[in-house]
Design an enzyme around this catalytic site. Structure first.
Site, PDB file in Angstrom:
ATOM      1  N   ASP A 148       2.244   1.843  -2.907  1.00 20.25           N
ATOM      2  CA  ASP A 148       0.911   1.398  -3.272  1.00 20.25           C
ATOM      3  C   ASP A 148       0.936   0.741  -4.657  1.00 20.25           C
ATOM      4  O   ASP A 148       0.366  -0.332  -4.887  1.00 20.25           O
ATOM      5  CB  ASP A 148      -0.001   2.633  -3.249  1.00 20.25           C
ATOM      6  CG  ASP A 148      -1.427   2.283  -3.573  1.00 20.25           C
ATOM      7  OD1 ASP A 148      -1.996   1.469  -2.822  1.00 20.25           O
ATOM      8  OD2 ASP A 148      -1.949   2.793  -4.583  1.00 20.25           O
TER       9      ASP A 148
ATOM     10  N   LYS B  15       0.476  -3.277  -6.029  1.00 18.50           N
ATOM     11  CA  LYS B  15      -0.436  -3.672  -7.117  1.00 18.50           C
ATOM     12  C   LYS B  15       0.271  -4.543  -8.147  1.00 18.50           C
ATOM     13  O   LYS B  15      -0.255  -5.580  -8.553  1.00 18.50           O
ATOM     14  CB  LYS B  15      -1.017  -2.426  -7.785  1.00 18.50           C
ATOM     15  CG  LYS B  15      -2.017  -1.713  -6.885  1.00 18.50           C
ATOM     16  CD  LYS B  15      -2.511  -0.440  -7.515  1.00 18.50           C
ATOM     17  CE  LYS B  15      -3.505   0.254  -6.585  1.00 18.50           C
ATOM     18  NZ  LYS B  15      -3.802   1.614  -6.985  1.00 18.50           N
TER      19      LYS B  15
END
Ligand code: ADP
Ligand code: ASP
Ligand code: MG
Length: 800
Positions: free
Chosen positions: A665, A669
């Site tokens: 995750d 980003k």
């Protein structure tokens, strides 16, 4: 991707001054097209008309002719042509010689024959095409001048010649077959079999572009003008008129016929037959996507797309009891007028059949009247027809749009809008296609009438129409926020099972219940509904990869997208680029502020820094609310696996905490932020420290994983103790140094800003050319449904 083949056309307004031509040359050089069609320099065709009228009426015109000649030579100087000056000037002088000769012939004949009129008018385009070709050569682009009279074959309807397509296409192809250099082509003109010059009618250069585009089967025909495409009304009458982003060939033709000067009506014909899109763009705002004309209808929620007007026409009205039930009257009117090539703009028959009326141009009234008096001599004498009445100083207003075909009662509504504004309707007609409703009104009522109709049709244009995908935690919060916002209308909601759609707006109470009784979810139908709705924003608050994979095509359809999902932006670089490419073409918006740091203004800040010319040197941050929480809590008193378990139970992690611990995750980003700077990077290129020990089987259930994870507590404890010894703490940090992106567990000391991070705080640092000594820091609560929903709403409101 292969380069698109194109024919460009620049209108008179785009080449009015040498400065404007310089801009045109820049556009040509940036991507040399197959061909460039040019109009006469703005105002030149009118000057030529004046010159020939002076000649015909015996007035002296030598001064005017001299300044006309000087004008074009001065233009070459204005463009600072040096090397090619001799060649350019010679071409201009040869055309001038011919003009002088033709004007002399007009003087002797004391009239302008249609043949000579067209020969004189052709001078404007031949001059400008020579000038543009010279300027291209001077700028190092190998081009050739092409006089369209050598290839476009027409009949001898001087002033509005009919084009023989097949022969013209063959001849055009032969030119490019010989050599594929970019041609600079004269717009507006062609020639007959006997070599006489013809013109297509005022504004006819657009048509030339379409003829060449169709002959050469190019990918796109671009008409470059001085406005951002076809607008919903003439901008000089309705200043708030908006660009119509997509329009069908038929709609464009109707608008153009009814007076939208921005495109010449027959232009649509060759392009339509070959299905070549026509794009209308602004020379002075080249980044604006303008209007694209295709076959496909992209309805925008309004029943009409635009309003046009034809100023100053005359109405001829037949009245008389003898017309009732008599067939053939209209046919005879048409025949009589066609003999002298009089164009009927509109016909309207009143239900009683006791009267018919039709509109023509004022200059043709006298002739029309005498033709009709002759044709209907018998009926007039015997009072079958009472009289032929002429009503002058009128205008035609046409409301155009495919949507009117399916919407009953539209003419009644338009009637009453005009009535409310005290506009007196003299005649009304609905085109056979039902795509057009036209009214005849007095000249002086045109402006108020168009403004009233425009505001009636487009007044709710500010309202955004939301199509929401997903009603999990964020979706539910978002619905709560949207309930109180009257600039939004939620037209569709779907989860993976069901969907509800209502273009008039859904009720936002008890959505979950209503959704469960809705129809079966079908993403393609949902998207297609959005594409038929004006100002549609598709909001993705799911984690669906199917939606992510469709994002580029959704945007291509002109639908704006707001997404909280990181998936679309972290797919492969080609896909990422195709989204950006489609944004440019479709004019849709794409917002994804919540991809990093939930509601914190991280992406927007980064974009602003870049757009204002700053250079991003480094990006670092703690970007996972979950991991920041875990490491800020980890003080050695509770084993790490227990902290993970507690966090999971309190809903601070993903349902499966491995989705946080694997670091992917965070990797997505930092990838998204790095790509924002223009860097080409793939997710696989990001070095990620996975906090899940590699020996652990990926097939474990969540509970088994949490139990077995405790075996590694000592590893985390050791890391903690080691850091503590040096007065440091553990932080899971993502960074990009201008080249490489890494996600890593690091120990940081008190001198490092990340040392002071708290709780679930996100913490991002931008080091840039401007913010070097004291980098820019954005920190705050960066996770949770509430702040994410607020961030999504912020993005929605920024779409325009
Ligand atoms: P060009 O010189 O590029 O051929 P035109 O003057 O022929 O340009 O056409 C562009 C002009 O058409 C615009 O400047 C605008 O004033 C006028 N116009 C009239 N109706 C419309 C409309 N519906 N949309 C855009 N422009 C329109
Ligand atoms: N020069 C011609 C005109 O002024 C044709 C054109 O501009 O398209 O009408
Ligand atoms: Mg034009």
């Amino acid at each position: 991707m292969d380069k698109k083949t194109k024919i460009l056309k620049f209108g008179g307004t785009s080449i009015k001054t040498p400065e404007r031509v310089e801009q045109v040359i820049r556009l040509i050089l940036s991507e040399p097209p197959t061909g460039v069609v040019v109009s006469a320099i703005g105002g030149v065709t009118d000057l030529l008309i004046e010159l020939s009228q002076m000649a015909a009426s015996g007035k002296k015109y030598s001064n005017e002719l001299k300044s006309f000649m000087n004008f074009h030579i001065q233009f070459l100087h204005g463009l600072n042509i040096q090397q090619n000056l001799k060649k350019g000037a010679e071409a201009i002088q040869n055309i001038e010689k011919e003009l002088t000769k033709n004007l002399n012939t007009i003087v002797s004949a004391q009239r302008i024959s249609p043949e000579l009129n067209d020969a004189v008018l052709s001078v404007g385009e031949r001059m400008s095409a020579n000038i543009i070709a010279t300027a291209c050569l001077e700028n190092g682009l190998d081009v050739e001048y092409l006089d369209a009279r050598n290839v476009i074959l027409t009949d001898n309807h001087f002033g509005s010649a009919f084009v023989y397509y097949q022969t013209s296409y063959d001849r055009i192809r032969a030119v490019w077959d010989k050599k594929s250099t970019t041609r600079i082509i004269t717009g507006f003109i062609g020639s007959t079999e006997n070599g006489e010059t013809t013109t297509f009618g005022r504004s006819g250069s657009d048509y030339t572009a379409s003829i060449f585009g169709a002959a050469l089967n190019v990918n796109e025909i671009e008409i470059w003008t001085d406005v951002n495409g076809i607008l919903s009304a003439d901008p000089s009458v309705v200043p708030e008129a908006k660009t119509i982003s997509h329009i069908t060939y038929e709609e464009a033709m109707e608008l153009a016929h009814a007076g939208a000067k921005v495109i010449f009506p027959p232009t649509m014909i060759p392009a339509l037959y070959k299905s070549i899109p026509i794009r209308i763009k602004n020379t002075f705002e080249p980044d604006n996507p303008g209007t694209v004309i295709t076959k496909e209808r992209r309805a925008d929620g309004h029943f009409a797309i635009g309003i046009s007007s034809l100023y100053n026409i005359t109405l001829i009205r037949f009245q008389g009891a003898g017309m009732v039930g008599r067939y053939g009257v209209i046919g005879r009117v048409f025949d009589a007028l066609a003999q002298k090539k009089i164009n009927i703009i509109l016909v309207s028959q009143v239900f009683s059949e006791h009267s018919i009326c039709f509109a023509i141009q004022p200059e043709e009234v006298a002739l029309a009247q005498s033709l009709l008096n002759r044709e209907f001599e018998f009926e007039l004498e015997n009072h079958f027809i009472d009289s032929i009445k002429i009503e002058a100083n009128l205008s035609l207003i046409a409301v155009v749009g495919e949507g009117m075909r399916h919407t009953p009662g539209i003419s009644g509504k338009l009637f009453s809008v005009l009535g409310d504004h005290n506009v007196n309707i003299i005649a009304i007609a609905q085109g056979s296609s039902e795509r057009n409703i036209s009214f005849i009104i007095k000249n002086e009522e045109v402006k108020p009438a168009i403004r009233a109709l425009h505001s009636f049709i487009f007044s709710n244009q500010k309202m955004q129409n939301i199509f929401l995908l997903g009603i999990g935690l964020v979706g539910t919060e978002l619905i709560n926020l949207m309930r109180n916002n009257d600039s939004l209308k939620v037209c569709g909601i779907s989860n993976s099972q069901n969907m509800i759609i209502d273009n008039n707006g859904l009720k936002l109470d008890d959505v979950k219940n209503n959704l469960s009784t809705g129809e079966k979810a079908d993403l393609d139908t949902f998207i297609s509904m959005a594409s038929q709705t004006h100002k549609a924003v598709l909001v993705d608050v799911t984690s669906s990869s199917i939606i992510a994979e469709k994002t580029a095509s959704i945007i291509e359809k002109g639908i704006s997208v707001v997404t909280a999902s990181k998936l679309a932006n972290s797919m492969n670089q080609d896909y990422y680029d195709s989204i950006r490419e489609n944004l440019k073409i479709s004019g849709a918006q794409f917002k994804y502020e919540t991809n990093v740091g939930a509601g914190l203004p991280i992406i927007e800040t980064l974009q602003t820094l870049i757009n204002t010319g700053d250079k991003i040197e480094k990006i670092e941050g703690i970007m996972s609310g979950t991991l920041s929480y875990l490491f800020s809590q980890f003080d050695g008193s509770v084993p790490f696996s227990e902290l993970v378990k507690n966090a999971q139970e309190s809903g601070f992690t993903e349902p499966d905490p491995r989705d946080d611990l694997n670091g992917m995750d965070v990797a997505r980003k930092i990838l998204i932020l790095a790509r924002e700077t223009g860097t080409q990077l793939e997710l696989e290129d990001v070095t990620v420290e996975n906090l899940i020990p590699s020996e652990m089987s990926p097939d474990l259930s969540v509970n088994d994983f949490l139990t077995q994870f405790s075996r590694y507590d000592s590893k985390f404890m050791n890391l903690f103790e080691l850091a503590k010894k040096e007065s440091k703490v553990l932080r899971y940090i993502a960074s990009w140094d201008g080249q490489k992106a890494t996600v890593k567990l690091k120990s940081v000391g008190e001198d490092n800003p990340f040392y002071h991070q708290n709780g679930r705080e996100n913490f991002i640092i931008f080091t840039t050319k401007r913010y070097k000594d004291s980098p820019m820091v954005i920190k705050g609560h960066g996770a949770g449904a509430e702040v994410t929903a607020a961030g999504v709403l912020g993005d929605i409101l920024k779409c325009h």
